[in-house]
Design a protein around this motif. Sequence first.
Motif, short mmCIF file in Angstrom:
data_model
loop_
_atom_site.label_atom_id
_atom_site.label_comp_id
_atom_site.label_asym_id
_atom_site.label_seq_id
_atom_site.Cartn_x
_atom_site.Cartn_y
_atom_site.Cartn_z
N LEU A 29 -30.64 0.91 14.78
CA LEU A 29 -31.09 2.03 13.95
C LEU A 29 -32.56 2.35 14.25
CD1 LEU A 29 -29.62 1.13 10.44
CD2 LEU A 29 -28.71 2.73 12.12
N LYS A 30 -32.90 3.58 13.95
CA LYS A 30 -34.29 3.98 14.15
C LYS A 30 -35.20 3.23 13.18
CE LYS A 30 -33.39 8.48 16.06
NZ LYS A 30 -32.96 9.82 15.63
N ILE A 67 -35.72 4.21 9.59
CA ILE A 67 -34.57 4.05 8.69
C ILE A 67 -34.44 2.61 8.21
CG2 ILE A 67 -32.03 4.03 8.70
CD1 ILE A 67 -32.03 6.63 10.05
N ASP A 117 -16.04 3.84 1.21
CA ASP A 117 -16.22 4.68 2.39
C ASP A 117 -17.64 5.25 2.42
OD1 ASP A 117 -15.22 5.95 0.10
OD2 ASP A 117 -14.32 7.60 1.21
N ALA A 177 -20.09 2.50 3.44
CA ALA A 177 -20.13 2.27 4.89
C ALA A 177 -21.03 3.30 5.58
CB ALA A 177 -18.72 2.33 5.47
N MET A 178 -21.09 4.51 5.02
CA MET A 178 -22.00 5.54 5.54
C MET A 178 -23.45 5.23 5.17
SD MET A 178 -20.02 9.12 4.47
CE MET A 178 -21.61 9.92 4.33
N SER A 221 -29.70 11.66 14.64
CA SER A 221 -28.89 10.46 14.44
C SER A 221 -29.72 9.32 13.87
CB SER A 221 -28.27 10.02 15.77
OG SER A 221 -27.69 8.73 15.62
N PRO A 222 -29.14 8.54 12.95
CA PRO A 222 -29.86 7.34 12.48
C PRO A 222 -29.93 6.27 13.56
CG PRO A 222 -27.66 7.44 11.51
CD PRO A 222 -27.86 8.73 12.25
N VAL A 271 -21.62 0.70 15.00
CA VAL A 271 -23.08 0.82 14.93
C VAL A 271 -23.74 0.30 16.21
CG1 VAL A 271 -25.15 0.11 13.67
CG2 VAL A 271 -23.03 0.56 12.43
N ASP A 289 -10.29 5.30 6.40
CA ASP A 289 -11.19 5.98 5.47
C ASP A 289 -12.61 5.44 5.64
OD1 ASP A 289 -12.20 7.46 3.40
OD2 ASP A 289 -11.24 6.32 1.80
N ILE A 290 -12.73 4.13 5.65
CA ILE A 290 -14.04 3.49 5.77
C ILE A 290 -14.68 3.78 7.13
CG2 ILE A 290 -15.25 1.28 5.82
CD1 ILE A 290 -13.06 0.22 3.87
N ASP A 293 -15.64 7.52 7.83
CA ASP A 293 -16.85 7.95 7.14
C ASP A 293 -18.09 7.30 7.76
OD1 ASP A 293 -15.61 9.74 5.54
OD2 ASP A 293 -15.49 8.47 3.79
N GLU A 294 -17.98 6.03 8.10
CA GLU A 294 -19.10 5.38 8.80
C GLU A 294 -19.40 6.12 10.10
OE1 GLU A 294 -18.35 1.28 9.85
OE2 GLU A 294 -20.15 1.14 11.09
N SER A 297 -18.79 9.15 10.90
CA SER A 297 -19.19 10.56 10.75
C SER A 297 -20.70 10.72 10.70
CB SER A 297 -18.57 11.16 9.49
OG SER A 297 -19.16 10.60 8.33
N VAL A 298 -21.41 9.66 10.34
CA VAL A 298 -22.87 9.81 10.20
C VAL A 298 -23.64 9.36 11.43
CG1 VAL A 298 -22.84 9.66 7.71
CG2 VAL A 298 -23.22 7.58 9.03
N ILE A 327 -23.22 15.36 10.47
CA ILE A 327 -21.98 15.30 9.70
C ILE A 327 -21.51 16.70 9.31
CG2 ILE A 327 -23.19 14.92 7.49
CD1 ILE A 327 -20.83 13.05 6.72
#
Lengths: 354, 354
Positions: free
Chosen positions: A121-122, A125, A221, A224-225, B119-120, B228, B245-246, B249-250, B252-253, B258
């Motif tokens: 991660l950056k 963050i 969910d 997790a984001m 992006s993170p 990640v 689902d989990i 969503d993880e 998607s970011v 998103i």
Amino acid sequence: MKLKIALLEGDGIGPEVVAQAVKCLQAVEETFNHQFSYENALIGAAAIDKKGTPLPNDTLGLCKKSDAILFGAIGSPKYDDDPDTQVRPEQGLLRLREELGLFANIRPVKVFPTLIDRSPLKKEIINTTDFIIYRELTGGIYFGEKKLSDDGSVASDLCEYSEKEINRITHLAFKAAKTRRKKLTLVDKANVLESSRLWRRVVAKVGESYPEVMLDFLFVDNAAMQIVLNPSQFDVILTENLFGDILSDESSVIGGSIGLLPSASIGSEYAMFEPIHGSYPQAEGKDIANPIACIFSAAMLLEHFGLKEESKAVIRAVNKSLKNNFVTPDLNKKSKYGTNHVGDFIAGNIVDAD
Amino acid sequence: MKLKIALLEGDGIGPEVVAQAVKCLQAVEETFNHQFSYENALIGAAAIDKKGTPLPNDTLGLCKKSDAILFGAIGSPKYDDDPDTQVRPEQGLLRLREELGLFANIRPVKVFPTLIDRSPLKKEIINTTDFIIYRELTGGIYFGEKKLSDDGSVASDLCEYSEKEINRITHLAFKAAKTRRKKLTLVDKANVLESSRLWRRVVAKVGESYPEVMLDFLFVDNAAMQIVLNPSQFDVILTENLFGDILSDESSVIGGSIGLLPSASIGSEYAMFEPIHGSYPQAEGKDIANPIACIFSAAMLLEHFGLKEESKAVIRAVNKSLKNNFVTPDLNKKSKYGTNHVGDFIAGNIVDAD
Ligand SMILES: [Mg+2]
Ligand SMILES: [Mg+2]
């Protein structure tokens, strides 16, 4: 304080890293005038080799008469890669957790300033991330009834929770939040799952006894984001077994230093502390294994018994080794320091704190 | 090609973004000589307001006689914030999926070079990420039997899967992998769950019919880490409902955009395409909503019917708008372009492709 500590070194790099943690505990004894006693017992592949079972009775007996257990690692290619083997090293750990009633798995997620560049991660963050996950460890879908239809075409697993199971870990999590930034996030899927709705009700009720702690709720969910988007928002995360498995593994990598992370498994009578890294058999005996996760596990052990200054002294000494680049080769390719040297350096810095 | 497309604009920014996607579909008709027909129907809060139900019968009827459904967004504070309301807008979407048998939810995860800084994750990690998640949508623990004991102290949810349910989505996922980088990763928890072991058996068996696709397996906790750590390793991820689902969503970011991601929900007879963003009621009617996710959903629709060149033309036109910074204010605070302008620009670039 007097403490009886059972040492379950286990397999692979287990013995080497536990040895460094013991050095640090001995440094704490000396510096703060405590008396810890240590006794070793076999577990995992080492126990299968010598006693034919991954959890011998005398190991379990030792754990039950000890105040705490310091655990190394478990697993060996000798058994893991053999599809025909009936006994697997991991069974020893699973049975131990069950026998000792260790219902809460506790995983701190923290960023080390000197290692922040290793994070996926950056920096902005992950910068201030510091949270702790309380995962229920003995209930839920991993332990619920499993079924397979006679023709093998339908399979099911039951996720079941009782108020009692939720209650006990919830109190632990609230108590932890009280000593931290006073925020507890329950992660569930209460919009869909009945068991999650029970979690939400029980946790909300327990929360009334901890009015100083802010309680909020997050769907799994979304959690997790959020762990990727904004991990610094969390203080204490409380969740059930499966969600905790997923989220604590996701969380373990965001700091970029998974090899440094400790964990605790707590029950109402027993407590066990262990690095989250595995037995890393390729590194066994080469004096290259990073002992920090096991040393941090010893720090969690100290904190568990209320020895806060002692725990802080260990953490300070580790941070000094990181800051001075007195680390094993995994953290600095050019490093000439081995497992033993790093252990000595950290233990030495507990005694000679600045 | 002739296609009957049902437009379910829904709530909030739904109508605005669907309008831009329709502009793009019309540009595709013109450029590639197709004949699409469009018919609107009510769903969600808009349908409750006018017909008292979030899924009126004539909406369901229209969907059943259409070739595809283009969906906007659902949800309104008018109902979501009212704890006493009996009908919720979201129920319309859930019932629609059920009625149409949409068993596969498909979510592409892609990074847009011009947006990579959002992006993170660090650039070098996310750089080449391009995968797609096939999530089973109508089975598993969300739909299994739910129980609460009479005294309210024990709750449970059943996770059940049949071979048939697993089979149908597995074929879709393998077919997708064939047209991509030929790698399929089944995410499960087969070391613990009986239902996961069934998934593994069925998927391995189906995989024999797709020898050109490499199949591998990953436990869900490890998958949450790998998304990640190294998201570029994935091509097609196949998984059950809760895990999907989990992980979706993880995922998607991680790209940092998103608001740009489309999705498809596919059954054996029907197919629906929708942006993953919500109804964003604060932005309704202000001409600031980003239409790209809905336009990408239209591109997925085209690809679903084998119109690959057409789909690529839409994607190219969107990329051009991103590259030229011809975007809504969410992507560029200083932008003076509104929803309509961006839609016109993209549609115009489908017609006048370089
Ligand atoms: Mg795990
Ligand atoms: Mg979701």
